[in-house]
Design a protein around this motif. Sequence first.
Motif, PDB file in Angstrom:
ATOM      1  N   LEU A 155       9.996  10.469   1.238  1.00 38.28           N
ATOM      2  CA  LEU A 155      11.258  10.021   1.825  1.00 38.28           C
ATOM      3  C   LEU A 155      11.041   8.801   2.718  1.00 38.28           C
ATOM      4  N   LEU A 156      10.020   8.849   3.566  1.00 39.28           N
ATOM      5  CA  LEU A 156       9.740   7.710   4.443  1.00 39.28           C
ATOM      6  C   LEU A 156       9.342   6.477   3.633  1.00 39.28           C
ATOM      7  N   THR A 157       8.592   6.678   2.572  1.00 48.64           N
ATOM      8  CA  THR A 157       8.206   5.556   1.712  1.00 48.64           C
ATOM      9  C   THR A 157       9.432   4.932   1.059  1.00 48.64           C
ATOM     10  N   ALA A 158      10.336   5.779   0.586  1.00 44.69           N
ATOM     11  CA  ALA A 158      11.560   5.270  -0.040  1.00 44.69           C
ATOM     12  C   ALA A 158      12.401   4.473   0.948  1.00 44.69           C
ATOM     13  N   LEU A 159      12.495   4.950   2.179  1.00 43.30           N
ATOM     14  CA  LEU A 159      13.271   4.238   3.199  1.00 43.30           C
ATOM     15  C   LEU A 159      12.609   2.921   3.589  1.00 43.30           C
ATOM     16  N   LEU A 171       5.471  11.034  13.641  1.00 47.80           N
ATOM     17  CA  LEU A 171       5.574   9.737  14.316  1.00 47.80           C
ATOM     18  C   LEU A 171       4.217   9.111  14.590  1.00 47.80           C
ATOM     19  N   GLU A 172       3.175   9.918  14.665  1.00 47.13           N
ATOM     20  CA  GLU A 172       1.850   9.371  14.941  1.00 47.13           C
ATOM     21  C   GLU A 172       0.953   9.385  13.702  1.00 47.13           C
ATOM     22  N   SER A 173       0.657  10.558  13.180  1.00 45.79           N
ATOM     23  CA  SER A 173      -0.304  10.645  12.066  1.00 45.79           C
ATOM     24  C   SER A 173       0.276  10.167  10.740  1.00 45.79           C
ATOM     25  N   THR A 174       1.477  10.655  10.379  1.00 46.01           N
ATOM     26  CA  THR A 174       2.036  10.314   9.069  1.00 46.01           C
ATOM     27  C   THR A 174       2.324   8.824   8.954  1.00 46.01           C
ATOM     28  N   LEU A 175       2.950   8.233   9.963  1.00 46.02           N
ATOM     29  CA  LEU A 175       3.258   6.796   9.909  1.00 46.02           C
ATOM     30  C   LEU A 175       1.981   5.970   9.850  1.00 46.02           C
ATOM     31  N   THR A 176       0.949   6.400  10.577  1.00 50.46           N
ATOM     32  CA  THR A 176      -0.328   5.679  10.536  1.00 50.46           C
ATOM     33  C   THR A 176      -0.935   5.740   9.141  1.00 50.46           C
ATOM     34  N   ALA A 177      -0.889   6.909   8.518  1.00 48.03           N
ATOM     35  CA  ALA A 177      -1.437   7.062   7.169  1.00 48.03           C
ATOM     36  C   ALA A 177      -0.669   6.207   6.163  1.00 48.03           C
ATOM     37  N   ASP A 189      -1.785   2.893   3.780  1.00 50.48           N
ATOM     38  CA  ASP A 189      -1.545   2.827   2.339  1.00 50.48           C
ATOM     39  C   ASP A 189      -0.633   1.660   1.972  1.00 50.48           C
ATOM     40  N   ASP A 190      -0.479   0.723   2.912  1.00 43.94           N
ATOM     41  CA  ASP A 190       0.316  -0.498   2.701  1.00 43.94           C
ATOM     42  C   ASP A 190       1.804  -0.232   2.532  1.00 43.94           C
ATOM     43  N   VAL A 191       2.288   0.866   3.079  1.00 43.52           N
ATOM     44  CA  VAL A 191       3.731   1.098   3.123  1.00 43.52           C
ATOM     45  C   VAL A 191       4.287   0.300   4.299  1.00 43.52           C
ATOM     46  N   SER A 192       5.406  -0.388   4.099  1.00 44.94           N
ATOM     47  CA  SER A 192       5.980  -1.262   5.144  1.00 44.94           C
ATOM     48  C   SER A 192       6.733  -0.437   6.178  1.00 44.94           C
ATOM     49  N   VAL A 193       5.982   0.325   6.980  1.00 51.69           N
ATOM     50  CA  VAL A 193       6.619   1.220   7.956  1.00 51.69           C
ATOM     51  C   VAL A 193       7.373   0.445   9.042  1.00 51.69           C
ATOM     52  N   GLU A 194       7.066  -0.850   9.174  1.00 46.25           N
ATOM     53  CA  GLU A 194       7.799  -1.634  10.172  1.00 46.25           C
ATOM     54  C   GLU A 194       9.274  -1.760   9.814  1.00 46.25           C
ATOM     55  N   ASN A 195       9.629  -1.464   8.552  1.00 42.63           N
ATOM     56  CA  ASN A 195      11.041  -1.515   8.136  1.00 42.63           C
ATOM     57  C   ASN A 195      11.816  -0.278   8.558  1.00 42.63           C
ATOM     58  N   LEU A 196      11.115   0.762   8.981  1.00 47.36           N
ATOM     59  CA  LEU A 196      11.770   2.016   9.357  1.00 47.36           C
ATOM     60  C   LEU A 196      12.386   1.898  10.747  1.00 47.36           C
ATOM     61  N   THR A 197      13.668   2.190  10.840  1.00 53.68           N
ATOM     62  CA  THR A 197      14.357   2.155  12.123  1.00 53.68           C
ATOM     63  C   THR A 197      14.268   3.517  12.797  1.00 53.68           C
ATOM     64  N   ASP A 198      14.627   3.564  14.086  1.00 54.28           N
ATOM     65  CA  ASP A 198      14.670   4.852  14.776  1.00 54.28           C
ATOM     66  C   ASP A 198      15.654   5.799  14.089  1.00 54.28           C
ATOM     67  N   GLU A 199      16.736   5.250  13.554  1.00 50.28           N
ATOM     68  CA  GLU A 199      17.719   6.086  12.857  1.00 50.28           C
ATOM     69  C   GLU A 199      17.109   6.701  11.597  1.00 50.28           C
ATOM     70  N   HIS A 200      16.342   5.897  10.835  1.00 52.32           N
ATOM     71  CA  HIS A 200      15.651   6.430   9.666  1.00 52.32           C
ATOM     72  C   HIS A 200      14.760   7.606  10.061  1.00 52.32           C
ATOM     73  N   LEU A 201      13.946   7.393  11.082  1.00 57.93           N
ATOM     74  CA  LEU A 201      12.970   8.407  11.488  1.00 57.93           C
ATOM     75  C   LEU A 201      13.658   9.644  12.037  1.00 57.93           C
ATOM     76  N   ARG A 202      14.689   9.447  12.851  1.00 56.96           N
ATOM     77  CA  ARG A 202      15.402  10.580  13.443  1.00 56.96           C
ATOM     78  C   ARG A 202      16.058  11.432  12.351  1.00 56.96           C
ATOM     79  N   ASP A 203      16.763  10.790  11.444  1.00 54.47           N
ATOM     80  CA  ASP A 203      17.467  11.541  10.397  1.00 54.47           C
ATOM     81  C   ASP A 203      16.485  12.234   9.455  1.00 54.47           C
ATOM     82  N   THR A 204      15.354  11.586   9.165  1.00 58.45           N
ATOM     83  CA  THR A 204      14.343  12.209   8.309  1.00 58.45           C
ATOM     84  C   THR A 204      13.797  13.473   8.954  1.00 58.45           C
TER      85      THR A 204
END
Length: 623
Positions: free
Chosen positions: A539-543, A497-503, A507-522
Amino acid sequence: MTEDFDYEDLGLIAGLEIHQQLDTEAKLFCNCPTRLREPEESTRRLTRYLHPTKSELGELDEAALEESQVEREFEYLAYDSTCLVEEDDEPPHRIDDEALTVALEIAQLLEMEPVDQVHPMRKLVIDGSNTSGFQRTMLIADDGEIQTDDGPVGVEDLMLEEESAQRVEETDSGVRYSLDRLGIPLVEIGTKPDIRSPEQAREAAEQIGMLLRSTGHVKRGLGTIRQDVNVSIAEGSRIELKGVQSLDDIDDIVRNEVRRQVELVEIADELDARDASVGTPEDVSKVFEDTDSGVIRGALDSGGVVKAVRLEGFDGIVGREIQPDRRLGTEFSDHAKRHGAGGIFHTDELPAYGVTDAEVDALREAVDAGPEDAVAIVADDPETAELAIEAVANRAETALEGVPEETRDANEDATSRYLRPLPGAARMYPETDVPPVEPDVSSVETPELLTEKVERYQAEYDLDAGLAEQAAYGEHMPLFEDVVAQGVDPTLAAGTLESTLTALRRDDVSVENLTDEHLRDTLVLVDEGDVPNEGLEDLLTALAENPELTAEEAVEQEDLGGVAEDEVREAVVEVVERNAEQVESEGMGAFSGLMGECMGALRGKADGDLVSSVLREEIQKRS
């Protein structure tokens, strides 16, 4: 230029107003969602023209009156979620219970005394930021206190109110707003004027910010929290500085405002010594009938005029710097711009902008200006030019007196510009459409402070100090606690939730599209071994690229599922046998190179620790 002021000697007094959006399911007076939308998602538009009204006592607010002198059309972008309350076509509903509960939690953290009854009020606002022409607000608690290194700072009041509409852009006829933000619950925390230095102002704001985030129910990100700062010095006046977006700017904002007031006091003294005065605006269009100045030529060719005002005794002072890259003439220009003018010219900066020496001489002669006088001019259509030059003359009059009380807008460079007069009590009156409520404080629990969370995360979850602080202060703190309670490994959750999402964001991945449900299930899939650690980022990039998918669907689409141990061993044995000579000659020295080859063969679908263990075992068998 940095000034070293003795703030105690100057009599600096400052206070803060912190505005923080709450992260609730619904808006304050309706059931619409509190998420923001893109303007292109709007489905329709509506317009309003707003006018000031008198208070219950028959008084008219000065700030609202000045705002109304600028005739503008306000256009609002509505969405498929926009309701009649937001359009001001239906009375507001009752106060949202969740928002009230969060506000009471904040009151406890600030050691404040809740009121017995919460009475909604209407606050007159006719800048278009609310379709109704007023903002609903209510007092929740008062008489609190926070601690700083330079002593306690009292907290005057805690208000719960509805957020304004989001300004999208200026239009030819007025301003365009978006209704997605209108009505989001917002707390306003006002401190007492106990702050005595720029550093204390910043520390107080940081302390309040920490307490707000401790609830786990405030929105995060740019624009979700705004700081207003009230500043005055003994010989100056109270100035309200609006819209400071970053905590890092607060101390610089205070320093620059102190400098501005010091300079204005010195200017007033010098103008008094010169027996300065302000003349009557005049039409000087004839002076520029053959001008090559693009601005003036454009105004005249469009049927406009040039208006001028003689500023007796102001020579050399209009161009005097009062804040970094801002001069007294900039202040005059701010007032002219409020009436639609593009700005002003003045003789402290002329000849320039295509205006010649001869035109400056003719201008001075036209208004009977002497060597110690300055002249300001506005070129625009007749009505705008007249209103703008009158505004310049009025601001010049106040320069004779010192520092005018006013509301100013914070700039990105920590300077400020004129916004409007200070509002008065006449702008507030009772809201008759929403009944008062009696808050039940007995069921409200005091949230755990972020500082306490850091200590608990270290002790309970064995996180190191840095990761514990990131998890506690990060925007995903509530989700972190939720998934850890479900059994997810705390280090995995905090690191993701802190380091991976920041990285990924870097890298220009649109992490703002990730919902809490995406993150929780991942996190659950990785923790349970259904997806290897090495597949987490994929997986997070694909979501992020396909937010309509669930985590399980993305795993299947990207073929990210883990492999069994026997499949891992089979792949490792194949790699080792293919490199049998290297293994025989180098032994474990071949491990590093073969590890990468094994992970490639398994396409990141196997856990690295398992691959490493099997590879070591197979190398040892052959060496």
